[in-house]
Design an enzyme around this catalytic site. Sequence first.
Site, PDB file in Angstrom:
ATOM      1  N   TRP A  11       0.850  -1.192   0.000  1.00  0.00           N
ATOM      2  CA  TRP A  11       0.000   0.000   0.000  1.00  0.00           C
ATOM      3  C   TRP A  11       0.882   1.237   0.000  1.00  0.00           C
ATOM      4  CZ3 TRP A  11      -1.765   2.804   4.820  1.00  0.00           C
ATOM      5  CH2 TRP A  11      -2.732   3.782   4.522  1.00  0.00           C
ATOM      6  N   ASP A  25      -1.304  -5.233   9.360  1.00  0.00           N
ATOM      7  CA  ASP A  25      -2.226  -4.239   8.835  1.00  0.00           C
ATOM      8  C   ASP A  25      -3.500  -4.991   8.429  1.00  0.00           C
ATOM      9  OD1 ASP A  25      -3.627  -2.288   7.520  1.00  0.00           O
ATOM     10  OD2 ASP A  25      -1.988  -1.670   6.214  1.00  0.00           O
ATOM     11  N   LYS A  34     -13.739  -0.445   5.165  1.00  0.00           N
ATOM     12  CA  LYS A  34     -14.257  -1.363   4.156  1.00  0.00           C
ATOM     13  C   LYS A  34     -15.368  -2.254   4.720  1.00  0.00           C
ATOM     14  CE  LYS A  34     -10.940  -0.044   1.283  1.00  0.00           C
ATOM     15  NZ  LYS A  34     -10.064   0.731   2.176  1.00  0.00           N
TER      16      LYS A  34
END
Length: 407
Positions: free
Chosen positions: A134, A216, A252
């Site tokens: 990311w 993460d 999300k």
Amino acid sequence: MADRFTETQQAAPVEVFAVVKAFNEDTAEKKVNLSVGAYRTDESKPWVLPVVRETEVALAADTTLNHEYLPILGLESFSTAATRMVLGENSVVIKEGKVTSVQTLSGTGALRVAADTLSRVLKYKTFYFSSPTWGNHKDIFRDAGFTDPHQYRYWDAAVRGLDLDGMLEDLNAAPTNSVIILHACAHNPTGVDPTQEQWKKIADVIEAKSLYPIFDTAYQGFASGDLDKDAWAVRYFAERGFEMMVTQSFAKNFGLYNERIGNMVVVLKDSSVIPALRSQITLLVRANYSNPPSHGARIVSSVLNNPKLFEDWRACIRTMSSRIQEMRVGLRERLEKLGTPGAWDHITSQIGMFSYTGLSAAQVKYLVEKYHVYLLSSGRINICGLTTKNIDYVAEAIYDTVVNGPK
């Protein structure tokens, strides 16, 4: 006198936002956005989860609530429930009191608080992130004071899968106490996750080299539709007795993108250090953003702590993950039916929102200019951007790009 900022250099745009801007400004009648990292319905619309809407109505009607500041470390009922969600109902480290957690500004904020804590409290300066990863990982840790960044191999372009041998070799070369950023599930941007057996080998190296893992965790439940499956790696490391951090995002899996709701979990060997650690994190947060927002935290806390709402939410994440999986299957089938050169099985073997297509930057440019199909220059696409109405168009555009476009 010239302006003090006269010599300020223009920064490079953040690619994903630049691509979205270009898409929005494109006047073509037929265009497709496969870039943005957010869920979309089959009508290409954002989705407010019904359970979230129901909970918001209840919160709005609750006259006992107010807009006072939360404590610096956030809403405890939220953090406790979020920690239980990622570590498991029967987590030994929770039962033994070897865990502490704090509410943060989504997953990005959780990573920043984690990096600040490791840099300022433990004086760690070396960190490793996957190649690719990311786009924000490196900047977050650098800005928190880490001065020695490294990549570990992850994506194998030849097989469009995990380069486990390269990853293990790079981790094995890492100095003691290096911080290793791991993606708990639905690796961003590749969509390639280690198998359980591969995770065990990764854990062996991290343990042998005395490295410090950070998971993460941005897609728990959203990746496979199964909260437990998506948290397997995190729980495995916890069960093995690792000291580690876990950063959680509820953007999300709850659709709470702009509410900035996250959680940072610290798993320790000695519970007696928790009060001192929390006191240091308190000072770091106080000097950064003072305290976190309450609205999204109350939503998540209400859902996770209410059995009926919790089951309703689990049905929502199954709906989202199922649509993503259906679009993966549909895209692969169409590409193969068209006879698109190359192997496309990686589209269905990858998991989560993103897929690393294997398309080159030149091919991406061709897709954008000829077909107005927008994606990142790395070839990463957001599967949620596919719908039953545009999937044939996208497949045909990719076919033409591979056959007639640049290499």
